[in-house]
Scaffold this active site. Structure first.
Site, PDB file in Angstrom:
ATOM      1  N   THR A  14       0.836  -1.210   0.000  1.00  8.24           N
ATOM      2  CA  THR A  14       0.000   0.000   0.000  1.00  8.24           C
ATOM      3  C   THR A  14       0.872   1.262   0.000  1.00  8.24           C
ATOM      4  O   THR A  14       0.716   2.151  -0.850  1.00  8.24           O
ATOM      5  CB  THR A  14      -0.918   0.010   1.252  1.00  8.24           C
ATOM      6  OG1 THR A  14      -1.671  -1.201   1.261  1.00  8.24           O
ATOM      7  CG2 THR A  14      -1.845   1.197   1.252  1.00  8.24           C
ATOM      8  N   GLY A 134       0.313   8.983   9.744  1.00  8.84           N
ATOM      9  CA  GLY A 134       0.273   8.846   8.277  1.00  8.84           C
ATOM     10  C   GLY A 134       0.867  10.070   7.602  1.00  8.84           C
ATOM     11  O   GLY A 134       2.055  10.352   7.741  1.00  8.84           O
ATOM     12  N   ILE A 136       0.303  13.218   8.232  1.00  8.56           N
ATOM     13  CA  ILE A 136       0.383  14.460   9.032  1.00  8.56           C
ATOM     14  C   ILE A 136       1.823  14.715   9.471  1.00  8.56           C
ATOM     15  O   ILE A 136       2.440  13.838  10.076  1.00  8.56           O
ATOM     16  CB  ILE A 136      -0.480  14.356  10.317  1.00  8.56           C
ATOM     17  CG1 ILE A 136      -1.914  13.985   9.987  1.00  8.56           C
ATOM     18  CG2 ILE A 136      -0.416  15.644  11.115  1.00  8.56           C
ATOM     19  CD1 ILE A 136      -2.767  13.730  11.218  1.00  8.56           C
ATOM     20  N   LYS A 205       2.429   4.397  18.480  1.00 11.34           N
ATOM     21  CA  LYS A 205       2.546   5.799  18.080  1.00 11.34           C
ATOM     22  C   LYS A 205       2.621   6.693  19.319  1.00 11.34           C
ATOM     23  O   LYS A 205       3.338   7.699  19.330  1.00 11.34           O
ATOM     24  CB  LYS A 205       1.360   6.183  17.192  1.00 11.34           C
ATOM     25  CG  LYS A 205       1.398   5.425  15.855  1.00 11.34           C
ATOM     26  CD  LYS A 205       0.079   5.507  15.117  1.00 11.34           C
ATOM     27  CE  LYS A 205       0.108   4.759  13.806  1.00 11.34           C
ATOM     28  NZ  LYS A 205      -1.211   4.578  13.189  1.00 11.34           N
TER      29      LYS A 205
HETATM   30  P1  NAP Z   1       1.709  -3.987   2.793  1.00 11.18           P
HETATM   31  O1  NAP Z   1       0.669  -3.431   1.900  1.00 11.18           O
HETATM   32  O2  NAP Z   1       1.452  -5.269   3.498  1.00 11.18           O
HETATM   33  O3  NAP Z   1       3.073  -4.114   1.958  1.00 11.18           O
HETATM   34  C1  NAP Z   1       4.208  -4.772   2.427  1.00 11.18           C
HETATM   35  C2  NAP Z   1       5.195  -4.931   1.283  1.00 11.18           C
HETATM   36  O4  NAP Z   1       6.387  -5.493   1.804  1.00 11.18           O
HETATM   37  C3  NAP Z   1       4.735  -5.847   0.154  1.00 11.18           C
HETATM   38  O5  NAP Z   1       5.209  -5.359  -1.070  1.00 11.18           O
HETATM   39  C4  NAP Z   1       5.421  -7.195   0.472  1.00 11.18           C
HETATM   40  O6  NAP Z   1       5.746  -7.950  -0.681  1.00 11.18           O
HETATM   41  C5  NAP Z   1       6.705  -6.715   1.101  1.00 11.18           C
HETATM   42  N1  NAP Z   1       7.238  -7.613   2.134  1.00 11.18           N
HETATM   43  C6  NAP Z   1       6.776  -7.827   3.366  1.00 11.18           C
HETATM   44  N2  NAP Z   1       7.589  -8.658   4.051  1.00 11.18           N
HETATM   45  C7  NAP Z   1       8.586  -8.984   3.205  1.00 11.18           C
HETATM   46  C8  NAP Z   1       9.743  -9.784   3.313  1.00 11.18           C
HETATM   47  N3  NAP Z   1      10.044 -10.456   4.438  1.00 11.18           N
HETATM   48  N4  NAP Z   1      10.570  -9.880   2.241  1.00 11.18           N
HETATM   49  C9  NAP Z   1      10.287  -9.224   1.091  1.00 11.18           C
HETATM   50  N5  NAP Z   1       9.209  -8.416   0.940  1.00 11.18           N
HETATM   51  C10 NAP Z   1       8.368  -8.315   1.981  1.00 11.18           C
HETATM   52  O7  NAP Z   1       2.078  -2.924   3.962  1.00 11.18           O
HETATM   53  P2  NAP Z   1       1.791  -1.360   3.953  1.00 11.18           P
HETATM   54  O8  NAP Z   1       0.378  -1.097   4.351  1.00 11.18           O
HETATM   55  O9  NAP Z   1       2.316  -0.759   2.714  1.00 11.18           O
HETATM   56  O10 NAP Z   1       2.677  -0.901   5.206  1.00 11.18           O
HETATM   57  C11 NAP Z   1       4.082  -0.751   5.112  1.00 11.18           C
HETATM   58  C12 NAP Z   1       4.578  -0.047   6.386  1.00 11.18           C
HETATM   59  O11 NAP Z   1       4.011   1.255   6.476  1.00 11.18           O
HETATM   60  C13 NAP Z   1       4.211  -0.743   7.697  1.00 11.18           C
HETATM   61  O12 NAP Z   1       5.263  -0.566   8.624  1.00 11.18           O
HETATM   62  C14 NAP Z   1       2.976   0.004   8.151  1.00 11.18           C
HETATM   63  O13 NAP Z   1       2.764  -0.051   9.541  1.00 11.18           O
HETATM   64  C15 NAP Z   1       3.358   1.418   7.734  1.00 11.18           C
HETATM   65  N6  NAP Z   1       2.236   2.317   7.535  1.00 11.18           N
HETATM   66  C16 NAP Z   1       1.193   1.924   6.771  1.00 11.18           C
HETATM   67  C17 NAP Z   1       0.137   2.815   6.560  1.00 11.18           C
HETATM   68  C18 NAP Z   1      -1.047   2.445   5.716  1.00 11.18           C
HETATM   69  O14 NAP Z   1      -1.968   3.258   5.607  1.00 11.18           O
HETATM   70  N7  NAP Z   1      -1.075   1.270   5.108  1.00 11.18           N
HETATM   71  C19 NAP Z   1       0.183   4.098   7.147  1.00 11.18           C
HETATM   72  C20 NAP Z   1       1.304   4.471   7.915  1.00 11.18           C
HETATM   73  C21 NAP Z   1       2.325   3.567   8.106  1.00 11.18           C
HETATM   74  P3  NAP Z   1       4.603  -8.550  -1.673  1.00 11.18           P
HETATM   75  O15 NAP Z   1       4.034  -7.351  -2.366  1.00 11.18           O
HETATM   76  O16 NAP Z   1       5.331  -9.433  -2.612  1.00 11.18           O
HETATM   77  O17 NAP Z   1       3.632  -9.237  -0.770  1.00 11.18           O
HETATM   78  N1  HSE Z   2      -3.393   0.769  10.628  1.00 12.74           N
HETATM   79  C1  HSE Z   2      -2.966   2.104  10.807  1.00 12.74           C
HETATM   80  C2  HSE Z   2      -4.184   2.995  11.016  1.00 12.74           C
HETATM   81  C3  HSE Z   2      -2.205   2.553   9.581  1.00 12.74           C
HETATM   82  O1  HSE Z   2      -5.302   2.526  10.835  1.00 12.74           O
HETATM   83  O2  HSE Z   2      -4.013   4.136  11.398  1.00 12.74           O
HETATM   84  C4  HSE Z   2      -1.407   3.774   9.850  1.00 12.74           C
HETATM   85  O3  HSE Z   2      -0.372   3.535  10.740  1.00 12.74           O
END
Ligand code: NAP
Ligand code: HSE
Length: 429
Positions: A14, A134, A136, A205
């Site tokens: 994502t 996120g 902010i 957080k």
């Molecule tokens: P996600 O959609 O689950 O994406 C994770 C990515 O990492 C995927 O591309 C996955 O590969 C890859 N991956 C995971 N483990 C791996 C490993 N061991 N080796 C190789 N590749 C691996 O996660 P996300 O939502 O983008 O979140 C990423 C980070 O941002 C997290 O720390 C989350 O807490 C933080 N975050 C997320 C949001 C949000 O709104 N989603 C907001 C703020 C912070 P594949 O594509 O091949 O599965």
């Molecule tokens: N799961 C988290 C949320 C993503 O809902 O705020 C951002 O860290």
């Protein structure tokens, strides 16, 4: 523009997809701002065969060493999530002289100090703006723009998933399970949404925000955590009737000599409070500084592009320093060792909802239980029957948490009390 700064991306889910898109779509402006081209050289994923938007011409790999050990890569951006192997990859990248950006609050909250030490030792930068709120901006404002203040209090809606769920449950009467599914479908929820609804994501957080605000390391284990899993539609309705909304808040307060307390729990917020108007996936962080007074930071707390906005800002910050050959200026800011104030010593008003026998003298017995514990009541209402029981709602004046707990222990043992359905803090104006 001769200089090119090469980026290695760990993860393209994502947030990773959003980062690639922002870097591509805004490339011209970004390169002018930095004074160099930013290019994504390699991307680590689990499944290299999957088609990925915006990455057709970029090398995908499932071996982290391809990125961490590549001497041409200047900045490693970690967007995998989870503690391991994300922590080890970031550490190794720093040991190899690479600057690191992450959105990973798990790692920052639990192992951030080790990464700060490694960054200092190897003369590289470590940035993590997207780990809280996120899109902010809050980490950089706290470390830079507000650094002249002594921060005494922070209250934040820092989990988009639960704020989305509570908003939909309040405004549409939606049920818990269906709104959780919606939040997952929109990419807000963690891979395991228990971390969202049980408050752990907000606790991570809260630990990060408190450590930066009080310049004192707050361990995740010190943060008391209660999520939204016990909130019932009845609580949402009573909040509405009494002029409040229920929000899941991360709270960090400085109690002076007693120390600092950091916690996550649902709160009855008056509808007039600025945080009460923060709806859906929006997050907001409300803080009090001894120079600025009250300030609030508001925006989208999750989602692909909003989170990418913060990650790309960190990348640009590091890239600018590379171009101007400026070493990392602001590292770890935890130079204090503040005492931790136990939850029992904190104070609040409380909303208490009980199911009791519907018979004469019950109200008196309940009032006595509160009285015995030194808890003074502001209001008591009895509006409806639930099965054979009467439902009673009491709102207390401000009391210490330990006294409320004593009252709850006495109430629990009263033969006329069937169950204590909810105890929720009430934030007064
Ligand atoms: P996600 O959609 O689950 O994406 C994770 C990515 O990492 C995927 O591309 C996955 O590969 C890859 N991956 C995971 N483990 C791996 C490993 N061991 N080796 C190789 N590749 C691996 O996660 P996300 O939502 O983008 O979140 C990423 C980070 O941002 C997290 O720390 C989350 O807490 C933080 N975050 C997320 C949001 C949000 O709104 N989603 C907001 C703020 C912070 P594949 O594509 O091949 O599965
Ligand atoms: N799961 C988290 C949320 C993503 O809902 O705020 C951002 O860290």
């Amino acid at each position: 523009m001769a200089k090119e700064i090469k980026i290695g991306l760990l993860g393209s889910g994502t947030v990773g997809t959003g980062v690639v898109r922002v870097l591509r779509e805004n490339a011209e402006d970004i390169s002018k701002k930095v004074g160099a081209e930013l290019s994504i050289k390699k991307v680590l994923v689990r499944d290299t065969s999957k088609k990925r938007a915006y990455l057709e011409d970029v090398q995908l790999t499932d071996d982290a060493q391809d990125i961490i050990a590549d001497p041409e890569i200047d900045i490693v951006v970690e967007l995998l999530g989870g503690l391991h192997p994300a922590f080890e990859y970031m550490l190794a990248a720093m040991q190899n002289g690479k600057h690191v950006v992450t959105a990973n609050k798990d790692v920052v909250a639990q192992l951030g100090h080790e990464l700060f030490d490694a960054a200092e030792q190897h003369g590289v930068e470590f940035k993590f703006e997207a780990s809280v709120g996120g899109g902010i901006p809050i980490i950089t404002p706290l470390k830079e723009c507000l650094t002249g203040n002594r921060i005494t209090e922070i209250m934040g809606i820092v989990n988009g998933t639960t704020n989305y769920m509570l908003t939909r449950m309040t405004e549409d009467g939606s049920d818990y399970d269906s709104v959780l599914k919606e939040a997952q479908a929109k990419g807000y929820a963690e891979a395991n949404p228990a971390a969202d609804v049980e408050g752990l994501d907000a606790a991570r957080k809260a630990a990060i925000l408190a450590s930066i605000s009080f310049n004192s390391r707050i361990a995740l284990e010190q943060v008391s955590v209660e999520g939204i899993t016990n909130i019932e539609p009845a609580d949402i309705n009573y909040a509405n009737e009494l002029g409040y909304v229920i929000k899941l808040l991360a709270v960090a307060k400085d109690y002076g000599e007693k120390g600092v307390n950091v916690r996550v729990h649902p709160v009855f917020l008056p509808t007039s409070h600025p945080l009460a108007a923060v709806k859906d996936v929006f997050n907001a962080i409300f803080l009090r500084g001894n120079a600025i007074g009250d300030a609030m930071f508001y925006g989208r707390g999750a989602g692909s592009l909003p989170t990418a906005s913060a990650v790309v800002a960190d990348i640009i910050g590091e890239a600018r320093n590379i171009v101007s050959k400026v070493p990392a200026v602001i590292g770890c800011t935890c130079y204090n060792h503040r005492k931790f104030c136990p939850l029992e010593e904190t104070e609040s008003s409380y909303y208490v909802r009980l199911h009791v026998d519907d018979e004469p003298g019950v109200l008196g017995a309940i009032a006595s239980a509160f009285g015995e514990s030194g808890v003074s009541l502001k209001s008591v209402i009895q509006t409806r029957k639930v099965g054979d029981h009467a439902e009673i709602v009491a709102v207390t004046h401000i009391v210490q948490h330990k006294h409320l707990q004593e009252a709850a222990d006495i109430l629990q043992k009263l033969p006329v009390v069937d169950s204590i359905r909810s105890i929720i803090r009430v934030e007064e104006d």
